[in-house]
Design a protein around this motif. Structure first.
Motif, mmCIF file in Angstrom:
data_model
loop_
_atom_site.group_PDB
_atom_site.id
_atom_site.type_symbol
_atom_site.label_atom_id
_atom_site.label_comp_id
_atom_site.label_asym_id
_atom_site.label_seq_id
_atom_site.Cartn_x
_atom_site.Cartn_y
_atom_site.Cartn_z
ATOM 1 N N VAL A 154 0.862 -1.188 0.000
ATOM 2 C CA VAL A 154 0.000 0.000 0.000
ATOM 3 C C VAL A 154 0.895 1.233 0.000
ATOM 4 N N TYR A 169 -4.492 7.926 -1.563
ATOM 5 C CA TYR A 169 -4.164 6.510 -1.769
ATOM 6 C C TYR A 169 -3.675 6.374 -3.202
ATOM 7 N N VAL A 194 -7.360 5.485 6.574
ATOM 8 C CA VAL A 194 -7.739 4.079 6.726
ATOM 9 C C VAL A 194 -6.634 3.208 6.136
ATOM 10 N N LEU A 195 -6.119 2.264 6.932
ATOM 11 C CA LEU A 195 -5.047 1.380 6.456
ATOM 12 C C LEU A 195 -5.298 -0.049 6.943
ATOM 13 N N PRO A 196 -4.787 -1.043 6.196
ATOM 14 C CA PRO A 196 -5.057 -2.447 6.558
ATOM 15 C C PRO A 196 -3.981 -3.036 7.478
ATOM 16 N N GLU A 242 -5.765 -3.864 14.884
ATOM 17 C CA GLU A 242 -6.864 -3.020 14.404
ATOM 18 C C GLU A 242 -7.269 -2.032 15.489
ATOM 19 N N VAL A 266 -7.035 1.505 11.666
ATOM 20 C CA VAL A 266 -6.469 0.255 11.138
ATOM 21 C C VAL A 266 -7.589 -0.787 11.080
ATOM 22 N N PRO A 269 -7.713 -6.356 6.094
ATOM 23 C CA PRO A 269 -7.425 -6.165 4.660
ATOM 24 C C PRO A 269 -8.695 -6.167 3.812
ATOM 25 N N GLN A 271 -11.780 -5.263 4.755
ATOM 26 C CA GLN A 271 -12.462 -3.965 4.951
ATOM 27 C C GLN A 271 -11.749 -2.859 4.157
ATOM 28 N N TYR A 272 -10.420 -2.898 4.172
ATOM 29 C CA TYR A 272 -9.651 -1.868 3.461
ATOM 30 C C TYR A 272 -9.956 -1.904 1.963
ATOM 31 N N ASP A 273 -9.951 -3.127 1.394
ATOM 32 C CA ASP A 273 -10.224 -3.248 -0.047
ATOM 33 C C ASP A 273 -11.611 -2.706 -0.380
ATOM 34 N N PHE A 275 -13.270 -0.509 1.375
ATOM 35 C CA PHE A 275 -13.252 0.939 1.610
ATOM 36 C C PHE A 275 -12.740 1.665 0.359
#
Ligand SMILES: [Cu+2]
Length: 320
Positions: A154, A169, A194-196, A242, A266, A269, A271-273, A275
């Motif tokens: 990322v 991003y 927001v990061l994974p 998290e 945090v 992964p 949720q991040y995708d 998002f």
């Protein structure tokens, strides 16, 4: 002068044997006490065992880092503190031992010595060894913390300005990359980054005006954000826990510097995708956070309330 010297010497020799005989009593008990103290301290450290740092409140260093880099820096600090304490205890012990053992017990001049080669060699070599060991571990940890991969999972561009943050991003590292989604902080809404978990993350920092500093205390790390052509880059190999973490500007940058907060959120992964997908689909950061089951607004900080509205300006001018 010669006569005086010859008067002193014999008396020193004469008095030396009874003094030693008298001194023999208390000496072992002092040594025993010192030994007991050192043993007790070592035992305490061993019994509290796996987490000496936590027992002693991190020796002043913040705890509970959320990245491997943070934990390595924490371990370096704890190791260095223990080494410093061990050296300190040895030096203090020798000082107090000398004060007690060689205290003045009469008018006789003690036996004078000039130098002791083994001792001088020892106290020259020992500090060099201590510094070399500390240097080695510092260099190893610093190299690890500064490590930048050619292809991180990322990449996020951190843009600082007076007095807020923008997070872009990116589709790859470097200045030529494209921004695929963006979050901009405003006076009313705290920006959420927001990061994974479990992925390597590159931060590329740049400022629009003055020097700021990107700081999430749980990363146990901060790095200045410079204006102009300087693009300050660092990475974490992963974020492990998290949660919501407050982020701050750590460089005095002007009137509202202390209000220049953001939040690091945090998430998993997956949720991040989702998002990023929601953001790419045109949703706002708050809508996208709701879509992945997260709180839409910052949990760790809140926007600065100026309390300036027409009413209180009116009151101030009326002088009431
Ligand atoms: Cu700032």
């Amino acid at each position: 002068m010669v006569a005086r010297g010859s008067e002193v010497r014999p008396s020193a020799v004469r008095q030396s044997s009874p003094r030693n005989a008298r001194g023999r009593g208390p000496r072992p008990s002092i040594a025993r006490l010192a030994g007991l103290g050192a043993g007790g301290a070592a035992l305490l450290a061993l019994l509290t065992g796996c987490d000496v740092g936590r027992t002693f409140d991190g020796f002043g260093w913040p705890q509970q880092g959320i990245s491997p880099e943070a934990n390595r820096m924490y371990d370096l600090w704890i190791g260095s503190s223990i080494a410093a304490l061990a050296v300190g205890a040895l030096v203090w012990g020798l000082i107090f031992w000398c004060i007690i053992r060689y205290r003045k017990r009469g008018e006789a001049l003690p036996v004078q010595t000039r130098f002791n080669m083994p001792m001088e060699f020892l106290y020259t070599i020992t500090p060099i060894l201590v510094v070399a060991v500390l240097f080695y571990y510092t260099a190893v940890v610093q190299t690890g913390v500064d490590k930048v991969r050619s292809n991180p999972d990322v990449t996020v561009e951190v843009v600082a300005f007076k007095w807020n943050w923008q997070f872009n991003y990116r589709d790859r590292p470097g200045e030529d990359a494209n921004t695929v989604a963006s979050t901009l902080g405003t006076t009313e809404v705290i920006p959420i980054l927001v990061l994974p978990t479990g992925r390597s993350i590159r931060f590329e920092e740049t400022s629009r005006d003055v020097i700021h500093s990107f700081w999430v205390p749980e990363m146990l790390f901060k790095r200045d954000v410079f204006p102009g052509n300087v693009r300050n880059v660092f990475e974490v190999s992963s974020l492990d826990t998290e949660g919501a973490y407050v982020g701050r500007c750590a460089e005095l940058c002007g009137t509202y510097h202390s209000m220049m907060n953001f939040e690091l959120r945090v998430v998993s992964p997956d949720q991040y995708d989702r998002f990023i997908e929601a953001k790419r689909g045109g949703q706002s950061t708050q809508e996208a956070l709701i879509a992945v089951g997260e709180e839409p607004l910052a949990q760790t900080t809140h926007p600065f309330e100026t309390k300036r509205d027409n009413n209180n300006f009116g009151n101030a001018s009326a002088g009431s």
